[in-house]
Design a protein around this motif. Structure first.
Motif, short mmCIF file in Angstrom:
data_model
loop_
_atom_site.label_atom_id
_atom_site.label_comp_id
_atom_site.label_asym_id
_atom_site.label_seq_id
_atom_site.Cartn_x
_atom_site.Cartn_y
_atom_site.Cartn_z
N ALA A 9 0.96 -1.18 0.06
CA ALA A 9 0.03 0.02 0.04
C ALA A 9 0.86 1.11 0.06
O ALA A 9 0.34 2.33 -0.84
CB ALA A 9 -1.03 -0.27 1.12
N ALA A 10 1.98 1.38 0.82
CA ALA A 10 2.70 2.28 0.76
C ALA A 10 3.66 2.73 -0.35
O ALA A 10 3.51 3.65 -0.95
CB ALA A 10 3.94 2.26 2.07
N GLU A 11 3.80 1.49 -1.19
CA GLU A 11 4.75 1.69 -2.41
C GLU A 11 3.54 2.20 -3.58
O GLU A 11 4.06 3.18 -4.33
CB GLU A 11 5.33 0.65 -2.82
N LEU A 12 2.44 2.00 -3.32
CA LEU A 12 1.22 2.61 -4.49
C LEU A 12 1.31 3.94 -4.02
O LEU A 12 0.85 4.77 -5.10
CB LEU A 12 0.17 1.65 -4.52
N LEU A 13 0.77 4.15 -2.90
CA LEU A 13 0.43 5.44 -2.30
C LEU A 13 1.50 6.67 -2.40
O LEU A 13 1.36 7.66 -2.90
CB LEU A 13 0.11 5.55 -0.91
N LEU A 14 2.72 6.19 -2.18
CA LEU A 14 3.90 7.10 -2.17
C LEU A 14 4.64 7.29 -3.36
O LEU A 14 5.45 8.20 -3.48
CB LEU A 14 4.79 6.91 -0.81
N GLN A 15 4.34 6.32 -4.33
CA GLN A 15 5.29 6.04 -5.55
C GLN A 15 6.74 6.02 -5.22
O GLN A 15 7.55 6.66 -6.02
CB GLN A 15 4.89 7.15 -6.58
N ALA A 16 7.06 5.42 -4.31
CA ALA A 16 8.60 5.11 -3.95
C ALA A 16 8.86 3.71 -3.36
O ALA A 16 7.88 3.16 -3.00
CB ALA A 16 8.85 6.31 -2.70
N LYS A 17 10.04 3.20 -3.27
CA LYS A 17 10.32 1.91 -2.95
C LYS A 17 10.47 2.14 -1.54
O LYS A 17 11.00 3.00 -0.68
CB LYS A 17 11.97 1.43 -3.41
N VAL A 18 10.03 1.02 -0.60
CA VAL A 18 10.18 0.90 0.87
C VAL A 18 11.36 0.35 1.13
O VAL A 18 11.63 -0.99 0.50
CB VAL A 18 8.89 0.30 1.40
N LYS A 19 12.19 0.67 2.17
CA LYS A 19 13.31 0.15 2.65
C LYS A 19 12.98 -0.86 3.57
O LYS A 19 13.38 -2.19 3.85
CB LYS A 19 14.60 1.19 2.95
N SER A 20 12.42 -0.40 4.67
CA SER A 20 11.99 -1.11 6.02
C SER A 20 10.74 -0.62 6.51
O SER A 20 10.44 0.54 6.03
CB SER A 20 13.24 -1.16 6.92
N ILE A 21 10.14 -1.32 7.25
CA ILE A 21 8.65 -1.09 8.06
C ILE A 21 8.98 -1.50 9.35
O ILE A 21 9.38 -2.52 9.75
CB ILE A 21 7.76 -1.72 7.33
N ARG A 22 8.50 -0.73 10.44
CA ARG A 22 8.48 -1.02 11.84
C ARG A 22 7.19 -0.84 12.08
O ARG A 22 6.59 0.32 11.85
CB ARG A 22 9.56 -0.04 12.69
N THR A 23 6.67 -1.51 12.95
CA THR A 23 4.99 -1.31 13.45
C THR A 23 4.97 -1.35 14.89
O THR A 23 6.11 -1.97 15.72
CB THR A 23 4.15 -2.44 12.89
N VAL A 24 3.94 -0.59 15.32
CA VAL A 24 3.86 -0.47 17.03
C VAL A 24 2.38 -0.48 17.22
O VAL A 24 1.54 0.07 16.48
CB VAL A 24 4.34 0.86 17.42
N LYS A 25 1.93 -1.42 17.99
CA LYS A 25 0.56 -1.72 18.56
C LYS A 25 0.24 -0.67 19.86
O LYS A 25 0.91 -0.82 20.77
CB LYS A 25 0.12 -3.07 18.90
N MET A 26 -0.61 0.14 19.60
CA MET A 26 -1.01 1.08 20.77
C MET A 26 -2.28 0.59 21.33
O MET A 26 -3.22 0.53 20.59
CB MET A 26 -1.17 2.59 20.25
N PRO A 27 -2.03 0.20 22.69
CA PRO A 27 -3.21 -0.44 23.30
C PRO A 27 -4.42 0.77 23.36
O PRO A 27 -3.98 2.08 23.44
CB PRO A 27 -2.79 -0.82 24.53
N SER A 28 -5.45 0.53 23.87
CA SER A 28 -6.67 1.39 23.95
C SER A 28 -6.41 2.04 25.46
O SER A 28 -5.76 1.25 26.29
CB SER A 28 -8.00 0.82 23.92
N LYS A 29 -6.89 3.10 25.57
CA LYS A 29 -6.98 3.77 26.82
C LYS A 29 -8.20 4.04 27.68
O LYS A 29 -9.27 4.27 26.99
CB LYS A 29 -6.20 5.14 26.92
N SER A 30 -8.17 4.11 29.02
CA SER A 30 -9.54 4.48 29.44
C SER A 30 -9.69 5.85 29.54
O SER A 30 -8.56 6.96 29.83
CB SER A 30 -9.47 4.11 31.16
N LYS A 31 -10.93 6.43 29.05
CA LYS A 31 -11.19 7.82 29.35
C LYS A 31 -12.36 8.21 30.16
O LYS A 31 -13.42 7.21 30.23
CB LYS A 31 -11.41 8.28 27.97
N ARG A 32 -12.64 9.60 30.70
CA ARG A 32 -13.73 9.64 31.26
C ARG A 32 -14.21 10.82 30.98
O ARG A 32 -13.41 11.69 30.65
CB ARG A 32 -13.17 9.76 33.00
#
Length: 91
Positions: free
Chosen positions: A42-65
């Protein structure tokens, strides 16, 4: 194949993201179910550039009041996408 905007939701425009853009790294919020391979396509199609590497991070949900009501925000997933330099791509 899934659609580009189902995988890549939106760019994350933060101070840290702006500093990383100088190092040729883009930061996006992506779908929680997306794999690195799907994000790369998806990034190569969207940005029209080659991707060297990808790092991902999952952000957990937070409690809100809000007053007397408790709730939670949704969990998120961020992707740090490093692009190939223009000089490297030419070689």
């Amino acid at each position: 194949m899934t659609k580009i905007f189902e995988v890549i939701r939106k760019p994350l425009l933060t101070e840290k993201g702006q500093l990383l853009r100088e190092a040729n790294i883009q930061v996006f919020e992506v779908a929680v179910w997306a794999s690195k391979h799907q994000i790369k396509e998806a990034a190569e199609l969207l940005l029209q550039a080659k991707v060297k590497s990808i790092r991902t991070v999952k952000m957990p949900s937070k409690s809100k009041r809000l007053g007397r009501w408790m709730g939670t925000t949704g969990s998120k997933k961020k992707a740090y996408i490093e692009l190939v330099e223009a000089t490297e791509a030419a070689q």
